[in-house]
Scaffold this motif. Structure first.
Motif, PDB file in Angstrom:
ATOM      1  N   UNK A   4      -6.249   8.874   1.740  1.00 54.38           N
ATOM      2  CA  UNK A   4      -5.174   7.919   0.877  1.00 54.38           C
ATOM      3  C   UNK A   4      -4.336   8.321   1.090  1.00 54.38           C
ATOM      4  N   UNK A   5      -3.149   7.143   0.919  1.00 56.70           N
ATOM      5  CA  UNK A   5      -2.504   6.715   2.248  1.00 56.70           C
ATOM      6  C   UNK A   5      -1.104   7.040   0.501  1.00 56.70           C
ATOM      7  N   UNK A   6      -0.589   7.697   0.793  1.00 57.51           N
ATOM      8  CA  UNK A   6       0.609   7.539  -0.177  1.00 57.51           C
ATOM      9  C   UNK A   6       1.944   7.286  -0.119  1.00 57.51           C
ATOM     10  N   UNK A   7       2.997   6.939  -0.926  1.00 64.89           N
ATOM     11  CA  UNK A   7       4.468   7.668  -0.784  1.00 64.89           C
ATOM     12  C   UNK A   7       4.940   8.842   0.490  1.00 64.89           C
ATOM     13  N   UNK A   8       4.390   9.576  -0.177  1.00 68.50           N
ATOM     14  CA  UNK A   8       4.432  10.815   1.035  1.00 68.50           C
ATOM     15  C   UNK A   8       4.464  10.172   2.376  1.00 68.50           C
ATOM     16  N   UNK A   9       3.389   9.346   2.907  1.00 63.07           N
ATOM     17  CA  UNK A   9       3.262   9.259   4.143  1.00 63.07           C
ATOM     18  C   UNK A   9       3.902   8.125   4.335  1.00 63.07           C
ATOM     19  N   UNK A  47       2.402   1.640  13.452  1.00 64.26           N
ATOM     20  CA  UNK A  47       2.570   3.120  13.436  1.00 64.26           C
ATOM     21  C   UNK A  47       1.424   3.587  12.409  1.00 64.26           C
ATOM     22  N   UNK A  48       1.256   2.180  11.223  1.00 63.99           N
ATOM     23  CA  UNK A  48      -0.402   3.653  10.412  1.00 63.99           C
ATOM     24  C   UNK A  48      -1.117   3.441  10.770  1.00 63.99           C
ATOM     25  N   UNK A  49      -0.890   1.334  11.531  1.00 67.76           N
ATOM     26  CA  UNK A  49      -2.477   1.735  12.130  1.00 67.76           C
ATOM     27  C   UNK A  49      -2.636   2.368  12.959  1.00 67.76           C
ATOM     28  N   UNK A  50      -2.446   2.637  14.273  1.00 65.43           N
ATOM     29  CA  UNK A  50      -2.041   4.051  14.827  1.00 65.43           C
ATOM     30  C   UNK A  50      -2.791   4.845  14.354  1.00 65.43           C
ATOM     31  N   UNK A  51      -1.808   5.662  13.561  1.00 60.53           N
ATOM     32  CA  UNK A  51      -2.274   6.627  12.680  1.00 60.53           C
ATOM     33  C   UNK A  51      -2.981   6.842  12.147  1.00 60.53           C
ATOM     34  N   UNK A  52      -3.195   5.564  11.718  1.00 61.27           N
ATOM     35  CA  UNK A  52      -4.869   6.216   9.777  1.00 61.27           C
ATOM     36  C   UNK A  52      -6.512   5.285  11.007  1.00 61.27           C
ATOM     37  N   UNK A  53      -6.088   4.536  12.403  1.00 59.54           N
ATOM     38  CA  UNK A  53      -7.195   3.264  12.757  1.00 59.54           C
ATOM     39  C   UNK A  53      -7.382   2.165  12.228  1.00 59.54           C
ATOM     40  N   UNK A  54      -6.920   1.870  11.700  1.00 58.48           N
ATOM     41  CA  UNK A  54      -6.281   0.299  10.916  1.00 58.48           C
ATOM     42  C   UNK A  54      -5.811  -0.598  11.502  1.00 58.48           C
ATOM     43  N   UNK A  70       3.434  -1.526   0.231  1.00 60.14           N
ATOM     44  CA  UNK A  70       2.866  -1.598   1.426  1.00 60.14           C
ATOM     45  C   UNK A  70       1.581  -0.442   1.442  1.00 60.14           C
ATOM     46  N   UNK A  71       2.088   0.509  -0.025  1.00 59.87           N
ATOM     47  CA  UNK A  71       1.689   1.716  -0.152  1.00 59.87           C
ATOM     48  C   UNK A  71      -0.720   0.862  -0.134  1.00 59.87           C
ATOM     49  N   UNK A  72      -0.055   0.019  -1.629  1.00 56.98           N
ATOM     50  CA  UNK A  72      -1.573  -0.819  -1.798  1.00 56.98           C
ATOM     51  C   UNK A  72      -2.410  -1.309  -0.481  1.00 56.98           C
ATOM     52  N   UNK A  73      -1.840  -2.426   0.001  1.00 50.54           N
ATOM     53  CA  UNK A  73      -2.133  -2.526   1.065  1.00 50.54           C
ATOM     54  C   UNK A  73      -2.912  -1.613   1.931  1.00 50.54           C
ATOM     55  N   UNK A  74      -2.149  -0.924   2.494  1.00 51.91           N
ATOM     56  CA  UNK A  74      -3.294   0.203   2.773  1.00 51.91           C
ATOM     57  C   UNK A  74      -4.245   1.217   2.776  1.00 51.91           C
ATOM     58  N   UNK A  75      -3.850   1.060   1.780  1.00 51.49           N
ATOM     59  CA  UNK A  75      -4.496   1.885   0.593  1.00 51.49           C
ATOM     60  C   UNK A  75      -6.373   0.663   1.083  1.00 51.49           C
ATOM     61  N   UNK A  76      -6.338  -0.753   0.612  1.00 52.53           N
ATOM     62  CA  UNK A  76      -7.084  -1.335   0.326  1.00 52.53           C
ATOM     63  C   UNK A  76      -7.730  -1.013   1.746  1.00 52.53           C
ATOM     64  N   UNK A  78      -7.825   1.061   3.990  1.00 51.77           N
ATOM     65  CA  UNK A  78      -9.001   2.275   3.951  1.00 51.77           C
ATOM     66  C   UNK A  78      -9.732   2.324   3.567  1.00 51.77           C
ATOM     67  N   UNK A  79     -10.084   1.524   2.460  1.00 48.09           N
ATOM     68  CA  UNK A  79     -11.336   1.684   1.543  1.00 48.09           C
ATOM     69  C   UNK A  79     -12.599   0.517   2.422  1.00 48.09           C
ATOM     70  N   UNK A  80     -11.653  -0.598   3.049  1.00 53.59           N
ATOM     71  CA  UNK A  80     -12.514  -1.693   3.609  1.00 53.59           C
ATOM     72  C   UNK A  80     -13.237  -0.906   4.989  1.00 53.59           C
TER      73      UNK A  80
END
Length: 85
Positions: A4-9, A47-54, A70-76, A78-80
């Motif tokens: 999961x991608x969180x606010x801390x990330x 940056x998120x894409x590079x780090x999480x492979x998205x 933004x956290x919700x979009x990233x988590x969606x 990640x699930x996909x």
């Protein structure tokens, strides 16, 4: 299990990329109010894409107004991504 991608990330990535001080409960503050423009948001997405492979479409962050959005979009994404993988 999908990470999961969180606010801390997000906080860490924003500080590394665009700088700025994020303190308190800022999850529902607009990026504009926090001092981040659309260019900073695009850089953050990259940056998120590079780090999480998205890979995000150019329009992925168009409706993103707050860190919570933004956290919700990233988590969606990640699930996909996990469902395809």
């Amino acid at each position: 299990m999908t990470k999961k991608f969180g606010i801390e990330d997000l906080t860490r990535i924003l500080r590394e990329g665009a700088g700025g001080e994020l303190e308190g409960d800022f999850q529902d503050a607009s990026f504009e109010d926090l001092g981040y423009d659309s260019l900073a948001l695009l850089e953050t997405g990259s940056r998120i894409g590079r780090e999480y492979g998205l890979e995000f479409e150019d329009t992925a962050f168009v409706d993103v107004e707050t860190p919570r959005d933004l956290v919700e979009v990233v988590n969606a994404h990640l699930l996909s991504h996990a469902a395809r993988g």
